[in-house]
Design a protein around this motif. Structure first.
Motif, short mmCIF file in Angstrom:
data_model
loop_
_atom_site.label_atom_id
_atom_site.label_comp_id
_atom_site.label_asym_id
_atom_site.label_seq_id
_atom_site.Cartn_x
_atom_site.Cartn_y
_atom_site.Cartn_z
N GLU A 1 -42.88 21.43 125.07
CA GLU A 1 -43.57 20.90 123.90
C GLU A 1 -44.38 19.66 124.25
OE1 GLU A 1 -45.08 20.53 120.23
OE2 GLU A 1 -43.89 22.23 120.98
N LEU A 2 -43.80 18.81 125.13
CA LEU A 2 -44.54 17.63 125.59
C LEU A 2 -45.83 18.04 126.29
CD1 LEU A 2 -41.80 15.24 127.05
CD2 LEU A 2 -43.06 15.00 124.92
N LYS A 3 -45.73 19.12 127.07
CA LYS A 3 -46.91 19.55 127.82
C LYS A 3 -47.98 20.13 126.89
CE LYS A 3 -48.24 21.46 132.20
NZ LYS A 3 -47.76 21.65 133.56
N ARG A 4 -47.56 20.73 125.78
CA ARG A 4 -48.55 21.21 124.82
C ARG A 4 -49.28 20.03 124.18
NH1 ARG A 4 -44.85 25.61 124.25
NH2 ARG A 4 -43.44 24.45 122.87
N GLU A 5 -48.54 18.92 123.99
CA GLU A 5 -49.15 17.72 123.42
C GLU A 5 -50.04 17.00 124.44
OE1 GLU A 5 -45.92 15.29 122.12
OE2 GLU A 5 -45.20 16.75 120.65
N ARG A 6 -49.62 17.06 125.72
CA ARG A 6 -50.35 16.39 126.79
C ARG A 6 -50.63 17.42 127.89
NH1 ARG A 6 -50.05 10.84 126.96
NH2 ARG A 6 -50.20 10.86 129.25
N PRO A 7 -51.72 18.17 127.79
CA PRO A 7 -51.98 19.28 128.73
C PRO A 7 -52.04 18.85 130.19
CG PRO A 7 -53.43 19.42 126.83
CD PRO A 7 -52.74 18.10 126.73
N ASN A 8 -52.38 17.60 130.46
CA ASN A 8 -52.47 17.14 131.84
C ASN A 8 -51.13 16.68 132.41
OD1 ASN A 8 -55.25 17.61 132.02
ND2 ASN A 8 -55.73 15.61 131.11
N LEU A 9 -50.10 16.68 131.58
CA LEU A 9 -48.76 16.30 132.06
C LEU A 9 -48.30 17.30 133.11
CD1 LEU A 9 -46.00 14.73 131.74
CD2 LEU A 9 -45.41 16.47 130.01
N TYR B 1 -32.15 23.91 132.06
CA TYR B 1 -33.06 24.82 131.39
C TYR B 1 -33.36 24.36 129.96
CZ TYR B 1 -33.04 28.22 135.19
OH TYR B 1 -33.21 28.83 136.40
N GLY B 2 -32.34 23.78 129.30
CA GLY B 2 -32.56 23.28 127.95
C GLY B 2 -33.56 22.13 127.91
N THR B 3 -33.42 21.21 128.87
CA THR B 3 -34.32 20.06 128.92
C THR B 3 -35.73 20.47 129.31
OG1 THR B 3 -32.47 18.63 129.53
CG2 THR B 3 -34.68 17.77 129.92
N ILE B 4 -35.86 21.37 130.27
CA ILE B 4 -37.19 21.85 130.66
C ILE B 4 -37.86 22.53 129.48
CG2 ILE B 4 -38.43 23.49 132.14
CD1 ILE B 4 -36.36 22.95 134.30
N GLY B 5 -37.09 23.22 128.65
CA GLY B 5 -37.65 23.85 127.46
C GLY B 5 -38.22 22.83 126.49
N LEU B 6 -37.53 21.70 126.34
CA LEU B 6 -38.04 20.64 125.47
C LEU B 6 -39.32 20.04 126.03
CD1 LEU B 6 -34.70 18.79 124.60
CD2 LEU B 6 -36.00 20.33 123.12
N ALA C 1 -39.90 29.29 133.48
CA ALA C 1 -40.57 28.12 132.90
C ALA C 1 -41.94 27.96 133.53
CB ALA C 1 -39.72 26.87 133.10
N PRO C 2 -42.92 28.79 133.15
CA PRO C 2 -44.23 28.78 133.80
C PRO C 2 -45.01 27.48 133.59
CG PRO C 2 -44.24 30.21 131.86
CD PRO C 2 -42.82 29.83 132.11
N TRP C 3 -44.54 26.62 132.69
CA TRP C 3 -45.20 25.32 132.49
C TRP C 3 -44.80 24.30 133.55
CZ3 TRP C 3 -41.79 27.74 129.20
CH2 TRP C 3 -40.51 27.21 129.12
#
Length: 484
Positions: free
Chosen positions: A97-105, A89-94, A125-127
């Motif tokens: 932020e990557l997904k906010r930087e790269r929306p298509n990730l 869960y900690g890693t998925i949370g990090l 983790a809805p992302w």
């Protein structure tokens, strides 16, 4: 079966090389698989990579990985201990932020925690774009495609096994050392363990299919295989053949080009005399054994629903060492199981002292929701921590004494890389000797530098706390020889 048995190099999924013009291909998308957990999870990650590559995805280069230039991240999760779930869960949370930087990730979560917490992961983790279970690796590309279309997480977790993961494409992390699963699932009912819930009942592969996969691995360059199963030595019990595992070991001995065979993990209750004989009499089966004790107290073993007692365990070890005096035997031990008294713990110390394991992977008991032991009365943390530290100190002493016996001896090491923290600076290569001990071998001046997959016979010059150093001086009569 646990993750601490592996080096980082053995756990890591390989990164690809850029193509000839220096511009790495992207295909359907660049992916990276992040693995938590045991050898079975590492092997499952090889299947995940194989399935993705067959669908047109491309594994990330090291530069892409470091720059986060990735289109898909897959986490293959573990549920055996609480800290693995917290790491997930900690890693998925990090990664959010990557997904906010790269929306298509896209982000996918698979493995044992996905099997267990399928809906919770998607909600918490809805992302995350895809959640898939241990029996749904082959469905991952379709889940990712559907997530792009629908714009929300796709969840697919089956309870029944419809095909073996071995039927899927595989991108092996190492070409010289391969994992080969012989079974999946577990029929035991240990009160502390979540594996039967996440992996299901035990299902064995056909021996012919296993041997065919091993031969294919050898044809592709493998010199070593490790047979995997939650309880490898109960292989064949489901069809009434209690000698199936020893027959499989002996059949591995007939495969040309296969230099080393290892297996993990056996269950003490099913470790029969025919398996000991097969290990001792088959030249390419290594005298290395991971043999989980869990506790030295018969009362606690009974509460754990472990179907052996300490005297039986030690009797099997005696037989193994009579047949293979050089055998290196490691174990798992749980400290602080519910109801454990100081007297119970003293029994564990007694058995450890008598067994003289080469190493022990010691764990503070971690309650897993859904297991019987989680409902039992727990022991205060400070009491458990004190016991844990005493056990670790005992085993550290035994391990150091055991490794000291290698000093001055010649060992044959299969080179797996130059992955030790100081290998590059000290002109060393790293590998394991026949009984599984990690060895860093120094290359003497003027001698050939061995490559991955080569075998180096060298004189051990120093025993560390957890590995051996071989810095031989041929001029002083010490051994250094390379075999390709």
């Amino acid at each position: 079966m646990n993750e601490d048995m592996m080096t980082e190099a053995e756990r890591a999924l390989k990164l690809t090389e850029p193509n000839e013009n220096g511009a790495p291909a992207r295909g359907k998308g660049v992916f990276y698989v992040h693995t938590l957990g045991c050898q079975m999870n590492v092997h499952d990650s090889e299947r995940i990579a194989g399935v993705l590559e067959a669908d047109g995805y491309v594994p990330a280069t090291e530069e892409q990985y470091l720059d986060h230039d990735i289109d898909l991240i897959v986490m293959n999760t573990c549920a055996v201990r609480e800290n693995a779930a917290e790491r997930m869960y900690g890693t998925i949370g990090l990664w959010a932020e990557l997904k906010r930087e790269r929306p298509n990730l896209q982000i996918a979560v698979g493995g044992c925690m996905a099997q267990l917490d399928r809906e919770k992961i998607a909600k918490k983790a809805p992302w995350v774009d895809a959640v898939f279970g241990t029996k749904n690796i082959g469905s991952l590309p379709q889940l990712l495609d559907q997530a792009r279309i629908e714009g929300h997480a796709q969840v697919k977790v089956k309870e029944e096994l419809n095909y073996f993961p071995s039927q899927l494409p595989t991108d092996r992390a190492s070409k010289v050392s391969s994992w080969v699963a012989i079974s999946v699932g577990c029929n035991n009912t240990c009160t502390f363990c979540i594996v039967p819930t996440t992996r299901g009942k035990e299902h064995d592969r056909r021996p012919g299919d296993i041997l065919a996969e091993i031969r294919q691995c050898v044809e592709e360059g493998a010199k070593e295989v490790t047979l995997l199963g939650q309880n490898v030595n109960s292989f064949g019990y489901g069809i009434g053949d209690r000698f199936a595992f020893s027959k499989l070991l002996r059949a591995c001995g007939e495969i040309d080009g296969l230099e080393r065979v290892r297996f993990t993990s056996p269950h003490p209750a099913a470790f029969t005399d025919d398996v000991i004989a097969a290990m001792a009499e088959t030249p390419n089966v290594m005298h290395q054994l991971h043999f989980p004790l869990q506790s030295g107290s018969d009362r606690i073993l009974r509460a754990m629903r472990r179907s052996y007692r300490s005297a039986k365990f030690l009797d099997i070890l005696r037989k193994i060492r009579e047949a293979m005096p050089d055998a290196q035997i490691s174990t798992d031990i749980i400290v602080g199981f519910p109801g454990e008294t100081e007297e119970d713990f003293q029994e564990t110390l007694r058995v450890v002292e008598e067994a003289r394991f080469s190493s022990a992977f010691t764990f503070i008991y971690s309650p897993r929701p859904g297991t019987p032991a989680a409902e039992m009365e727990q022991i205060p943390h400070d009491v458990v921590q004190d016991r844990f530290e005493r056990l670790v100190a005992l085993q550290e002493r035994i391990t150091e004494e055991n490794l000291k016996t290698f000093e001055g001896r010649d060992v044959e090491v299969m080179v797996t890389g130059a992955s030790g923290k100081k290998d590059a600076a000290t002109h060393r290569v790293t590998g394991r000797e026949k009984t599984g001990v990690l060895v860093h071998v120094g290359v003497p001046e003027g001698e050939p530098m061995p490559q991955v997959g080569d075998f180096v016979t060298a004189t051990v010059t120093h025993a560390g706390r957890h590995n051996l150093i071989a810095d031989p001086d041929p001029k002083a009569g010490q051994t250094y020889a390379v075999r390709h």
